[in-house]
Scaffold this motif. Structure first.
Motif, short mmCIF file in Angstrom:
data_model
loop_
_atom_site.label_atom_id
_atom_site.label_comp_id
_atom_site.label_asym_id
_atom_site.label_seq_id
_atom_site.Cartn_x
_atom_site.Cartn_y
_atom_site.Cartn_z
N ASN A 42 5.84 -1.16 -24.84
CA ASN A 42 4.90 -1.41 -23.75
C ASN A 42 5.72 -1.83 -22.54
O ASN A 42 6.42 -2.83 -22.59
CB ASN A 42 3.91 -2.52 -24.12
CG ASN A 42 3.15 -3.01 -22.91
OD1 ASN A 42 2.76 -2.25 -22.05
ND2 ASN A 42 2.96 -4.31 -22.82
N LEU A 44 4.20 -2.08 -19.38
CA LEU A 44 3.30 -2.59 -18.35
C LEU A 44 3.15 -4.11 -18.49
O LEU A 44 2.62 -4.59 -19.49
CB LEU A 44 1.92 -1.94 -18.46
CG LEU A 44 1.87 -0.43 -18.19
CD1 LEU A 44 0.50 0.12 -18.50
CD2 LEU A 44 2.26 -0.14 -16.76
N PHE A 46 1.89 -7.78 -18.59
CA PHE A 46 0.63 -8.48 -18.87
C PHE A 46 -0.41 -7.61 -19.59
O PHE A 46 -1.52 -8.06 -19.81
CB PHE A 46 0.03 -9.08 -17.59
CG PHE A 46 0.96 -10.04 -16.91
CD1 PHE A 46 1.20 -11.29 -17.45
CD2 PHE A 46 1.63 -9.66 -15.76
CE1 PHE A 46 2.08 -12.17 -16.84
CE2 PHE A 46 2.52 -10.53 -15.15
CZ PHE A 46 2.75 -11.78 -15.69
N ARG A 47 -0.07 -6.42 -19.99
CA ARG A 47 -1.02 -5.56 -20.70
C ARG A 47 -1.41 -6.16 -22.05
O ARG A 47 -2.59 -6.31 -22.36
CB ARG A 47 -0.42 -4.18 -20.89
CG ARG A 47 -1.29 -3.25 -21.71
CD ARG A 47 -0.51 -2.03 -22.11
NE ARG A 47 -1.31 -0.84 -21.91
CZ ARG A 47 -0.84 0.37 -22.06
NH1 ARG A 47 0.42 0.57 -22.36
NH2 ARG A 47 -1.63 1.40 -21.90
N GLU A 48 -0.43 -6.49 -22.87
CA GLU A 48 -0.71 -7.05 -24.19
C GLU A 48 -1.22 -8.49 -24.10
O GLU A 48 -2.07 -8.89 -24.88
CB GLU A 48 0.54 -6.98 -25.08
CG GLU A 48 0.89 -5.57 -25.50
CD GLU A 48 -0.19 -4.93 -26.34
OE1 GLU A 48 -0.61 -5.53 -27.34
OE2 GLU A 48 -0.63 -3.82 -25.98
N ARG A 50 -3.06 -9.71 -21.73
CA ARG A 50 -4.48 -9.58 -21.35
C ARG A 50 -5.32 -9.13 -22.55
O ARG A 50 -6.42 -9.62 -22.78
CB ARG A 50 -4.59 -8.59 -20.19
CG ARG A 50 -5.88 -8.65 -19.45
CD ARG A 50 -5.93 -7.78 -18.19
NE ARG A 50 -4.96 -6.72 -18.10
CZ ARG A 50 -3.95 -6.69 -17.22
NH1 ARG A 50 -3.78 -7.67 -16.38
NH2 ARG A 50 -3.11 -5.67 -17.19
N ARG A 51 -4.78 -8.18 -23.31
CA ARG A 51 -5.51 -7.68 -24.48
C ARG A 51 -5.74 -8.80 -25.49
O ARG A 51 -6.85 -8.95 -26.02
CB ARG A 51 -4.73 -6.54 -25.14
CG ARG A 51 -5.47 -5.87 -26.28
CD ARG A 51 -4.74 -4.63 -26.75
NE ARG A 51 -3.53 -4.95 -27.48
CZ ARG A 51 -3.49 -5.11 -28.81
NH1 ARG A 51 -4.59 -5.02 -29.52
NH2 ARG A 51 -2.36 -5.38 -29.41
N ASP A 120 8.32 -4.85 -26.03
CA ASP A 120 7.18 -5.22 -25.21
C ASP A 120 7.64 -6.10 -24.05
O ASP A 120 8.24 -7.15 -24.27
CB ASP A 120 6.16 -5.95 -26.07
CG ASP A 120 4.83 -6.15 -25.38
OD1 ASP A 120 4.73 -5.95 -24.16
OD2 ASP A 120 3.87 -6.55 -26.08
N ASP A 122 5.84 -7.86 -22.24
CA ASP A 122 5.11 -9.13 -22.33
C ASP A 122 5.84 -10.14 -23.22
O ASP A 122 5.79 -11.35 -22.97
CB ASP A 122 3.69 -8.91 -22.85
CG ASP A 122 2.83 -8.19 -21.83
OD1 ASP A 122 3.22 -8.14 -20.65
OD2 ASP A 122 1.77 -7.68 -22.22
#
Length: 155
Positions: A42, A44, A46-48, A50-51, A120, A122
Motif C-alpha cells: 500500500n 497511499l 493513511f489508507r489503511e 483510515r480503513r 505499507d 501507513d
C-alpha cells in the motif's frame, strides 16, 4: 559507559532481535520469507489507518489493535533505548525520529522484496510515531530522574 547504559544496550539488542523475528519469521499474518505468492503493498498514506478506524467493527478489535497500536507500541522501545546509549539521539530528537523512520522503511522494503508480510506506508507512519513517543517517554523518565537527583542532593 555506565552500568545503566550497558543494560540499555543489551535490552536494545534483545528488542531488535524480537522485532526482526516478529517481522520476518513469526507465523502470524502470513509472515515468513517468500511465503506470499504475490507482492502486497500500500503506497497511499493513511489508507489503511483510515480503513481500520472507520471499519474497525467489521475488521474486529483484534485486527485494529494489532495493526494500529501494534505498530506504534512496537517502535516505542526504539525511541526510548536509542537516546539511552546515543548522545546524538539524546541531544537531537529528530535523529531518534529519523532512526525510527529508516528502520521502519528498511523493514517495509525488505518485506516487499522478500514477500514477507505486506509493505505499507501507513506502517512506516505509525512506526515513526511510535519512535517519537518512545523518545518523549525517555525525556519524561529523564526529567523524573533529574528531579529525584536534585532532591537527594538538597537533603
Amino acid at each position: 559507559m555506565t552500568r545503566n547504559r550497558w543494560i540499555g544496550v543489551i535490552l536494545f539488542v534483545c528488542y531488535l532481535a524480537a522485532l526482526l523475528y516478529l517481522m520476518f519469521f513469526s507465523d502470524m499474518e502470513q509472515r515468513g520469507i517468500l511465503v506470499k505468492a504475490d507482492y502486497t503493498y500500500n503506497l497511499l498514506p493513511f489508507r489503511e489507518i483510515r480503513r481500520y478506524l472507520f471499519y474497525g467493527r467489521q475488521i474486529g478489535m483484534g485486527g485494529v489493535l494489532l495493526n494500529l497500536w501494534g505498530n506504534i507500541i512496537g517502535f516505542l522501545p526504539l525511541g526510548f533505548f536509542l537516546p539511552v546509549f546515543s548522545r546524538r539521539c539524546r541531544e537531537y530528537w529528530y535523529d531518534t525520529l529519523l532512526a525510527a523512520y529508516l528502520l521502519s522503511y528498511g523493514i517495509e522494503m525488505t518485506q516487499l522484496l522478500l514477500r514477507a508480510g505486506s509493505c505499507d506506508v501507513d506502517d512506516i507512519i505509525l512506526n515513526t510515531l511510535g519512535g517519537g513517543l518512545g523518545y518523549l517517554l525517555f525525556c519524561l523518565v529523564q526529567r523524573v530522574r533529574s528531579r529525584r537527583y536534585r532532591r537527594r542532593r538538597r537533603s
